[in-house]
Design a protein around this motif. Structure first.
Motif, PDB file in Angstrom:
ATOM      1  N   ASP A  89      -0.982   1.363 -10.036  1.00 30.40           N
ATOM      2  CA  ASP A  89       0.253   1.815  -9.393  1.00 30.40           C
ATOM      3  C   ASP A  89       0.010   3.239  -8.874  1.00 30.40           C
ATOM      4  O   ASP A  89      -0.079   4.182  -9.655  1.00 30.40           O
ATOM      5  CB  ASP A  89       1.405   1.809 -10.407  1.00 30.40           C
ATOM      6  N   PHE A  90      -0.088   3.395  -7.563  1.00 33.84           N
ATOM      7  CA  PHE A  90      -0.415   4.692  -6.976  1.00 33.84           C
ATOM      8  C   PHE A  90       0.746   5.684  -7.062  1.00 33.84           C
ATOM      9  O   PHE A  90       0.579   6.859  -6.748  1.00 33.84           O
ATOM     10  CB  PHE A  90      -0.870   4.523  -5.527  1.00 33.84           C
ATOM     11  N   ASP A  91       1.898   5.212  -7.495  1.00 33.27           N
ATOM     12  CA  ASP A  91       3.021   6.114  -7.717  1.00 33.27           C
ATOM     13  C   ASP A  91       3.032   6.658  -9.148  1.00 33.27           C
ATOM     14  O   ASP A  91       3.868   7.493  -9.487  1.00 33.27           O
ATOM     15  CB  ASP A  91       4.353   5.389  -7.449  1.00 33.27           C
ATOM     16  N   ASN A  92       2.085   6.175  -9.946  1.00 26.11           N
ATOM     17  CA  ASN A  92       2.010   6.573 -11.349  1.00 26.11           C
ATOM     18  C   ASN A  92       0.721   7.371 -11.584  1.00 26.11           C
ATOM     19  O   ASN A  92      -0.365   6.804 -11.659  1.00 26.11           O
ATOM     20  CB  ASN A  92       2.040   5.324 -12.240  1.00 26.11           C
ATOM     21  N   GLN A  93       0.854   8.686 -11.672  1.00 25.12           N
ATOM     22  CA  GLN A  93      -0.329   9.542 -11.825  1.00 25.12           C
ATOM     23  C   GLN A  93      -1.090   9.267 -13.124  1.00 25.12           C
ATOM     24  O   GLN A  93      -2.314   9.382 -13.171  1.00 25.12           O
ATOM     25  CB  GLN A  93       0.078  11.014 -11.766  1.00 25.12           C
ATOM     26  N   ASP A  94      -0.374   8.885 -14.169  1.00 23.58           N
ATOM     27  CA  ASP A  94      -1.039   8.578 -15.438  1.00 23.58           C
ATOM     28  C   ASP A  94      -1.926   7.340 -15.304  1.00 23.58           C
ATOM     29  O   ASP A  94      -3.020   7.288 -15.880  1.00 23.58           O
ATOM     30  CB  ASP A  94      -0.002   8.352 -16.545  1.00 23.58           C
ATOM     31  N   GLU A  95      -1.457   6.345 -14.555  1.00 21.76           N
ATOM     32  CA  GLU A  95      -2.266   5.140 -14.332  1.00 21.76           C
ATOM     33  C   GLU A  95      -3.513   5.484 -13.524  1.00 21.76           C
ATOM     34  O   GLU A  95      -4.609   4.991 -13.808  1.00 21.76           O
ATOM     35  CB  GLU A  95      -1.455   4.057 -13.609  1.00 21.76           C
ATOM     36  N   ILE A  96      -3.345   6.304 -12.508  1.00 17.74           N
ATOM     37  CA  ILE A  96      -4.493   6.708 -11.700  1.00 17.74           C
ATOM     38  C   ILE A  96      -5.509   7.438 -12.576  1.00 17.74           C
ATOM     39  O   ILE A  96      -6.721   7.162 -12.511  1.00 17.74           O
ATOM     40  CB  ILE A  96      -4.052   7.606 -10.534  1.00 17.74           C
ATOM     41  N   SER A  97      -5.036   8.350 -13.401  1.00 16.34           N
ATOM     42  CA  SER A  97      -5.910   9.115 -14.294  1.00 16.34           C
ATOM     43  C   SER A  97      -6.662   8.198 -15.246  1.00 16.34           C
ATOM     44  O   SER A  97      -7.850   8.411 -15.528  1.00 16.34           O
ATOM     45  CB  SER A  97      -5.094  10.128 -15.098  1.00 16.34           C
ATOM     46  N   ARG A  98      -5.986   7.176 -15.743  1.00 22.46           N
ATOM     47  CA  ARG A  98      -6.612   6.232 -16.684  1.00 22.46           C
ATOM     48  C   ARG A  98      -7.620   5.317 -15.975  1.00 22.46           C
ATOM     49  O   ARG A  98      -8.759   5.143 -16.443  1.00 22.46           O
ATOM     50  CB  ARG A  98      -5.528   5.380 -17.346  1.00 22.46           C
ATOM     51  N   ASP A  99      -7.211   4.753 -14.851  1.00 21.56           N
ATOM     52  CA  ASP A  99      -8.024   3.718 -14.207  1.00 21.56           C
ATOM     53  C   ASP A  99      -9.246   4.257 -13.474  1.00 21.56           C
ATOM     54  O   ASP A  99     -10.164   3.506 -13.165  1.00 21.56           O
ATOM     55  CB  ASP A  99      -7.162   2.912 -13.231  1.00 21.56           C
ATOM     56  N   CYS A 100      -9.258   5.559 -13.189  1.00 19.44           N
ATOM     57  CA  CYS A 100     -10.415   6.106 -12.456  1.00 19.44           C
ATOM     58  C   CYS A 100     -11.629   6.310 -13.360  1.00 19.44           C
ATOM     59  O   CYS A 100     -12.747   6.487 -12.875  1.00 19.44           O
ATOM     60  CB  CYS A 100     -10.046   7.426 -11.775  1.00 19.44           C
ATOM     61  N   GLN A 101     -11.425   6.265 -14.669  1.00 20.41           N
ATOM     62  CA  GLN A 101     -12.474   6.655 -15.591  1.00 20.41           C
ATOM     63  C   GLN A 101     -13.662   5.689 -15.641  1.00 20.41           C
ATOM     64  O   GLN A 101     -14.784   6.084 -15.980  1.00 20.41           O
ATOM     65  CB  GLN A 101     -11.898   6.837 -17.000  1.00 20.41           C
ATOM     66  N   ASP A 102     -13.448   4.419 -15.312  1.00 20.14           N
ATOM     67  CA  ASP A 102     -14.550   3.465 -15.395  1.00 20.14           C
ATOM     68  C   ASP A 102     -15.179   3.173 -14.030  1.00 20.14           C
ATOM     69  O   ASP A 102     -15.910   2.196 -13.872  1.00 20.14           O
ATOM     70  CB  ASP A 102     -14.103   2.166 -16.060  1.00 20.14           C
ATOM     71  N   ALA A 103     -14.915   4.026 -13.068  1.00 22.14           N
ATOM     72  CA  ALA A 103     -15.544   3.866 -11.751  1.00 22.14           C
ATOM     73  C   ALA A 103     -16.892   4.570 -11.736  1.00 22.14           C
ATOM     74  O   ALA A 103     -16.982   5.755 -12.047  1.00 22.14           O
ATOM     75  CB  ALA A 103     -14.638   4.441 -10.660  1.00 22.14           C
ATOM     76  N   ASP A 104     -17.932   3.831 -11.390  1.00 28.74           N
ATOM     77  CA  ASP A 104     -19.273   4.408 -11.226  1.00 28.74           C
ATOM     78  C   ASP A 104     -19.614   4.334  -9.739  1.00 28.74           C
ATOM     79  O   ASP A 104     -19.822   3.239  -9.205  1.00 28.74           O
ATOM     80  CB  ASP A 104     -20.300   3.639 -12.056  1.00 28.74           C
ATOM     81  N   ILE A 105     -19.601   5.478  -9.084  1.00 27.72           N
ATOM     82  CA  ILE A 105     -19.787   5.531  -7.629  1.00 27.72           C
ATOM     83  C   ILE A 105     -21.016   6.355  -7.306  1.00 27.72           C
ATOM     84  O   ILE A 105     -21.202   7.447  -7.831  1.00 27.72           O
ATOM     85  CB  ILE A 105     -18.547   6.143  -6.938  1.00 27.72           C
ATOM     86  N   SER A 106     -21.873   5.804  -6.446  1.00 28.36           N
ATOM     87  CA  SER A 106     -23.090   6.514  -6.063  1.00 28.36           C
ATOM     88  C   SER A 106     -23.404   6.210  -4.605  1.00 28.36           C
ATOM     89  O   SER A 106     -22.768   5.351  -3.976  1.00 28.36           O
ATOM     90  CB  SER A 106     -24.256   6.094  -6.964  1.00 28.36           C
TER      91      SER A 106
END
Length: 224
Positions: free
Chosen positions: A50-67
């Motif tokens: 939910d892009f309106d929920n900053q806490d969700e964004i903070s939680r869900d970004c943690q398992d992204a591995d981007i290179s």
């Protein structure tokens, strides 16, 4: 030990153009930080965040591995090992990237990934806080700048070539306001690193800027 070049500066100073050309000339990896932010937005879309929920964004970004890697001269953005290039320019990703990029935890995660990439990769990275925050130990730091009028004229000509109606004075005002926001933002404001070489590109061509930065980079690398 990897060799890293950090290029910073305000909007319209030519950072991305110079960084790409320099990377090609020196056979270094060009790290498109904007593409990494887009990949993060795509990751969040896949997770149904939910892009309106900053806490969700903070939680869900943690398992992204981007290179970023290069295959046959093409930049490939990897998200958790998958090539996501085909999805990064979609309207949905562009819209959500502008939202998620303002989240402090997204930024922290991406800075960590960018620093991880720099540990083992010879690269060029450009932005507004690369030399001050992302790669404070880069062997060469360049701060590109140009007058507001010059940067506005570049944008004006670019838009005119695309057939877009625009007014030079409005572009100048927009750039001035963006400069102020970038320099006064709370998180990682735009500023020249103390050990950066400043180069005013107002009266220089792209080739002249590339040549000047290339000479500095070669000198620095040979001195190591």
């Amino acid at each position: 030990m990897s060799f890293c070049i950090a290029i910073d500066g305000p909007a319209g100073a030519g950072k991305s153009t110079i960084a790409r050309r320099l990377a090609g000339k020196m056979q270094l990896v060009y790290v498109d930080t904007g593409a990494m932010y887009r990949a993060m937005a795509y990751h969040l879309l896949l997770k149904g965040t939910d892009f309106d929920n900053q806490d969700e964004i903070s939680r869900d970004c943690q398992d992204a591995d981007i290179s970023i890697v290069y295959e046959n001269g093409e930049q490939i953005v990897l998200l958790n090992g998958e090539n996501v290039n085909p999805y990064l320019r979609s309207e949905a990703v562009s819209e959500k990237a502008s939202v998620s990029s303002t989240n402090g935890d997204v930024r922290k995660r991406l800075v960590l990934l960018q620093q991880k990439l720099a540990e083992h990769t010879d690269l060029v990275m450009d932005g507004r806080d690369i030399g001050t925050c992302v790669l404070p130990h880069a062997q060469l730091k360049i701060y590109l700048t140009a007058s507001v009028h010059t940067r506005a004229m570049r944008r004006y000509l670019e838009l005119k070539q695309k057939g877009v109606s625009c007014a030079l004075d409005e572009i100048e005002q927009d750039i001035s306001e963006r400069d102020y926001r970038d320099m006064h933002r709370e998180i990682s404001p735009l500023k020249k690193a103390d050990d950066a070489m400043e180069l005013d590109t107002s009266d220089l061509t792209i080739d002249e800027v590339v040549t000047a930065v290339y000479r500095l980079a070669v000198q620095k690398r040979e001195a190591l």
